[in-house]
Scaffold this motif. Structure first.
Motif, PDB file in Angstrom:
ATOM      1  N   ALA A  19       0.828  -1.211   0.000  1.00  0.00           N
ATOM      2  CA  ALA A  19       0.000   0.000   0.000  1.00  0.00           C
ATOM      3  C   ALA A  19       0.862   1.262   0.000  1.00  0.00           C
ATOM      4  O   ALA A  19       0.559   2.245  -0.690  1.00  0.00           O
ATOM      5  CB  ALA A  19      -0.918  -0.008   1.228  1.00  0.00           C
ATOM      6  N   ILE A  20       1.952   1.244   0.747  1.00  0.00           N
ATOM      7  CA  ILE A  20       2.857   2.402   0.827  1.00  0.00           C
ATOM      8  C   ILE A  20       3.503   2.683  -0.531  1.00  0.00           C
ATOM      9  O   ILE A  20       3.532   3.820  -1.007  1.00  0.00           O
ATOM     10  CB  ILE A  20       3.935   2.171   1.917  1.00  0.00           C
ATOM     11  N   ILE A  21       3.998   1.624  -1.191  1.00  0.00           N
ATOM     12  CA  ILE A  21       4.650   1.817  -2.499  1.00  0.00           C
ATOM     13  C   ILE A  21       3.628   2.266  -3.544  1.00  0.00           C
ATOM     14  O   ILE A  21       3.925   3.119  -4.392  1.00  0.00           O
ATOM     15  CB  ILE A  21       5.374   0.522  -2.943  1.00  0.00           C
TER      16      ILE A  21
ATOM     17  N   ILE B   5      11.166   2.544   3.408  1.00  0.00           N
ATOM     18  CA  ILE B   5      12.251   3.193   2.651  1.00  0.00           C
ATOM     19  C   ILE B   5      13.608   2.772   3.206  1.00  0.00           C
ATOM     20  O   ILE B   5      14.543   2.497   2.444  1.00  0.00           O
ATOM     21  CB  ILE B   5      12.090   4.732   2.677  1.00  0.00           C
ATOM     22  N   LYS B   6      13.700   2.668   4.543  1.00  0.00           N
ATOM     23  CA  LYS B   6      14.954   2.262   5.181  1.00  0.00           C
ATOM     24  C   LYS B   6      15.305   0.814   4.801  1.00  0.00           C
ATOM     25  O   LYS B   6      16.467   0.499   4.505  1.00  0.00           O
ATOM     26  CB  LYS B   6      14.821   2.391   6.694  1.00  0.00           C
ATOM     27  N   SER B   7      14.300  -0.068   4.814  1.00  0.00           N
ATOM     28  CA  SER B   7      14.528  -1.478   4.452  1.00  0.00           C
ATOM     29  C   SER B   7      14.976  -1.594   3.002  1.00  0.00           C
ATOM     30  O   SER B   7      15.897  -2.364   2.682  1.00  0.00           O
ATOM     31  CB  SER B   7      13.249  -2.299   4.644  1.00  0.00           C
TER      32      SER B   7
ATOM     33  N   GLY C 250      -2.945   4.924   4.291  1.00  0.00           N
ATOM     34  CA  GLY C 250      -3.580   4.590   5.570  1.00  0.00           C
ATOM     35  C   GLY C 250      -2.596   4.089   6.599  1.00  0.00           C
ATOM     36  O   GLY C 250      -2.937   3.295   7.484  1.00  0.00           O
ATOM     37  N   THR C 251      -1.338   4.541   6.491  1.00  0.00           N
ATOM     38  CA  THR C 251      -0.301   4.136   7.438  1.00  0.00           C
ATOM     39  C   THR C 251       0.262   5.384   8.124  1.00  0.00           C
ATOM     40  O   THR C 251      -0.281   6.479   7.994  1.00  0.00           O
ATOM     41  CB  THR C 251       0.837   3.382   6.711  1.00  0.00           C
ATOM     42  N   THR C 252       1.364   5.214   8.841  1.00  0.00           N
ATOM     43  CA  THR C 252       2.004   6.338   9.516  1.00  0.00           C
ATOM     44  C   THR C 252       3.312   6.688   8.822  1.00  0.00           C
ATOM     45  O   THR C 252       3.861   5.870   8.056  1.00  0.00           O
ATOM     46  CB  THR C 252       2.307   5.995  10.986  1.00  0.00           C
ATOM     47  N   VAL C 253       3.837   7.876   9.119  1.00  0.00           N
ATOM     48  CA  VAL C 253       5.123   8.298   8.549  1.00  0.00           C
ATOM     49  C   VAL C 253       6.230   7.342   9.001  1.00  0.00           C
ATOM     50  O   VAL C 253       7.147   7.017   8.243  1.00  0.00           O
ATOM     51  CB  VAL C 253       5.449   9.755   8.968  1.00  0.00           C
ATOM     52  N   THR C 254       6.113   6.871  10.246  1.00  0.00           N
ATOM     53  CA  THR C 254       7.112   5.920  10.779  1.00  0.00           C
ATOM     54  C   THR C 254       7.147   4.649   9.929  1.00  0.00           C
ATOM     55  O   THR C 254       8.227   4.129   9.626  1.00  0.00           O
ATOM     56  CB  THR C 254       6.762   5.549  12.235  1.00  0.00           C
ATOM     57  N   GLU C 255       5.982   4.169   9.535  1.00  0.00           N
ATOM     58  CA  GLU C 255       5.915   2.949   8.720  1.00  0.00           C
ATOM     59  C   GLU C 255       6.440   3.205   7.309  1.00  0.00           C
ATOM     60  O   GLU C 255       7.103   2.332   6.725  1.00  0.00           O
ATOM     61  CB  GLU C 255       4.468   2.439   8.665  1.00  0.00           C
ATOM     62  N   VAL C 256       6.198   4.393   6.781  1.00  0.00           N
ATOM     63  CA  VAL C 256       6.752   4.768   5.470  1.00  0.00           C
ATOM     64  C   VAL C 256       8.268   4.802   5.558  1.00  0.00           C
ATOM     65  O   VAL C 256       8.976   4.285   4.686  1.00  0.00           O
ATOM     66  CB  VAL C 256       6.208   6.134   5.002  1.00  0.00           C
ATOM     67  N   ASN C 257       8.784   5.406   6.637  1.00  0.00           N
ATOM     68  CA  ASN C 257      10.240   5.472   6.851  1.00  0.00           C
ATOM     69  C   ASN C 257      10.850   4.082   6.930  1.00  0.00           C
ATOM     70  O   ASN C 257      11.942   3.835   6.407  1.00  0.00           O
ATOM     71  CB  ASN C 257      10.543   6.246   8.145  1.00  0.00           C
ATOM     72  N   ARG C 258      10.131   3.171   7.586  1.00  0.00           N
ATOM     73  CA  ARG C 258      10.636   1.808   7.760  1.00  0.00           C
ATOM     74  C   ARG C 258      10.774   1.102   6.406  1.00  0.00           C
ATOM     75  O   ARG C 258      11.769   0.413   6.150  1.00  0.00           O
ATOM     76  CB  ARG C 258       9.687   1.019   8.666  1.00  0.00           C
TER      77      ARG C 258
END
Length: 450
Positions: free
Chosen positions: A377-379, A416-418, A406-414
């Motif tokens: 969903a994030i991508i 991108i970091k992965s 429908g997620t959080t910025v923290t989850e988006v960061n996670r």
């Protein structure tokens, strides 16, 4: 599937592996534990009794080989006997001989006959057959409509049955239409009942008399355990079924029906349903299932699933991107979709040898379908430009992506970091001999090095 039984047997064999010498006493003790494990898995009592007797007879007085330890040899005996218990050999639909091939789907109401009919038609179509779906259940509300919807989704013709027709007349008409239009495989979806009764059997026998059937498949809900075995035995006595399809196997942690039905009815399991999706029907391989039960995995099925969903051209293109370090989030999304086509993460991991031991560790990672869905969903919430070049994703873009998925910025960061960490790992692998590129670096003499 079979998770509970696999866990119990793993504990039994762990003790056996540490045994230096097998005695009649420790074999008896181990077999008692295996017996309890099978009974708890809801396996038929007589089937368990015969199974333990055969294994014990072969294990007592076993000659120890140099290649296998005594414990490993007992495990091999159990594996071989499990294969026989499950049917011995793989048996599929008989497609040779008289044409057209005619398959009658039978079973109780709610076992999944209609959906299984569609799934089977899909498998046969992929083999080059021309299937024709025939709705012969005139009693269950919307049964005819359900099969017609499945036929549309699969692009497979469905006979225009109506509820005012007699099931046997529907089947006769379908045979005539098949001859006119060149359909070589007919699948008759018959009615079920909440329990076996004379009216149901009478109707099925009437179809059996009117149509020369190639196969009579009994469809059973594996979650009902020994009830499924009892009903299968009754259907076999009245109709002489040719095989069994077990549905809802993905949710059956015990496996009692699968381990009992061949011994009780004498008829093989031909297919297993492992989900609601129309591609979630697998050919039943006794040897592979026995390996799964013993925690040995099922690499062959895993390879077959991968080959079925992986596009060779896409795979070559991906390999090139990995070599050139141009693997984007768009490619990452494509890989997630390929994994999803193979089945649930639990199913995929269950086919990996030794995974059961890993699952028993306290800190072992658990497959999480929700996290995979979040990542997808994030991508998908990113623009094409952002997927191609993740470094342009600043704070405001991350907020937009989080809101859109429908997620959080923290989850988006996670995510991108992965992804960033994965790129770095690929870059390191690219410089190592034989990795990613598939080529070995040649050793350069000292005098020629720059």
């Amino acid at each position: 599937m079979f998770d509970n039984l696999t866990d119990r047997l793993e504990g039994v064999f762990k003790k056996l592996r540490g045994t230096g010498k097998l005695t009649e006493e420790n074999i008896k003790e181990s077999m008692q534990e295996v017996r309890m494990a099978l009974l708890e898995a809801d396996v038929n009592f007589q089937v368990v009794k015969d199974f333990i007797a055969k294994v014990s007879e072969k294990a007592v007085g076993l000659e120890v080989t140099k290649t296998l330890s005594p414990g490993q040899q007992v495990i091999k005996i159990v594996h071989d006997e499990l294969v026989e218990l499950l049917g011995g050999t793989t048996e599929q639909i008989r497609l040779d001989g008289r044409q057209p091939v005619t398959i009658m789907m039978t079973g109780l109401q709610g076992s999944g006959k209609t959906t299984t009919s569609g799934k089977l038609a899909k498998i046969l179509k992929e083999k080059g057959r021309k299937p024709y779906l025939v709705p012969a259940d005139i009693y269950r509300p919307a049964a005819i409509d359900q099969l017609q919807v499945l036929g549309e989704r699969l692009d497979i013709p469905v006979h225009p049955s109506t509820t005012d027709m007699k099931p046997v007349e529907i089947c006769r008409q379908a045979m005539t239409v098949a001859g006119q239009k060149g359909y070589d495989t007919l699948i008759f979806d018959t009615a079920g009942r909440l329990h076996v009764d004379e009216a149901l059997m009478g109707e099925l026998k009437e179809i059996q008399s009117a149509i020369q059937l190639s196969e009579i498949l009994f469809v059973a809900d594996s979650m009902t355990g020994q009830d499924a075995v009892t009903v299968a035995e009754k259907f076999n006595q009245d109709l002489e079924i040719s095989g069994v399809v077990l549905t809802k196997m993905e949710g059956d942690a015990r496996g009692g029906a699968a381990l009992s039905i061949k011994s009780v009815t004498g008829k093989p399991i031909k297919f297993v349903g492992i989900g609601e999706a129309l591609d979630a029907l697998e050919v039943f391989h006794p040897d592979r299932i026995a390996s799964r039960i013993l925690g040995m995995g099922d690499v062959l099925t895993l390879i077959e699933k991968a080959e079925a969903v992986v596009d060779k051209k896409k795979a070559e293109k991906l390999a090139k991107k990995l070599r050139q370090s141009t693997f984007t989030l768009e490619d990452f999304l494509d890989q997630i979709q390929q994994i999803k086509k193979m089945g649930s993460l639990d199913q995929i991991m269950g086919m990996i040898p030794g995974i059961n031991k890993l699952k028993q560790l306290k800190d072992a990672p658990k497959p999480d379908e929700k996290e995979l869905a979040k990542t997808e969903a994030i991508i998908r919430s990113m623009t094409k430009k952002e997927r191609q070049s993740y470094k342009i994703i600043n704070a405001s873009r991350r907020q937009r992506i989080a809101a859109g998925s429908g997620t959080t910025v923290t989850e988006v960061n996670r995510v991108i970091k992965s992804y960033s960490a994965m790129l770095k790992m690929m870059k390191k692998m690219r410089g190592k001999p034989g990795l990613v590129t598939g080529q070995k670096r040649r050793k350069v003499p000292k005098g020629m090095r720059r």
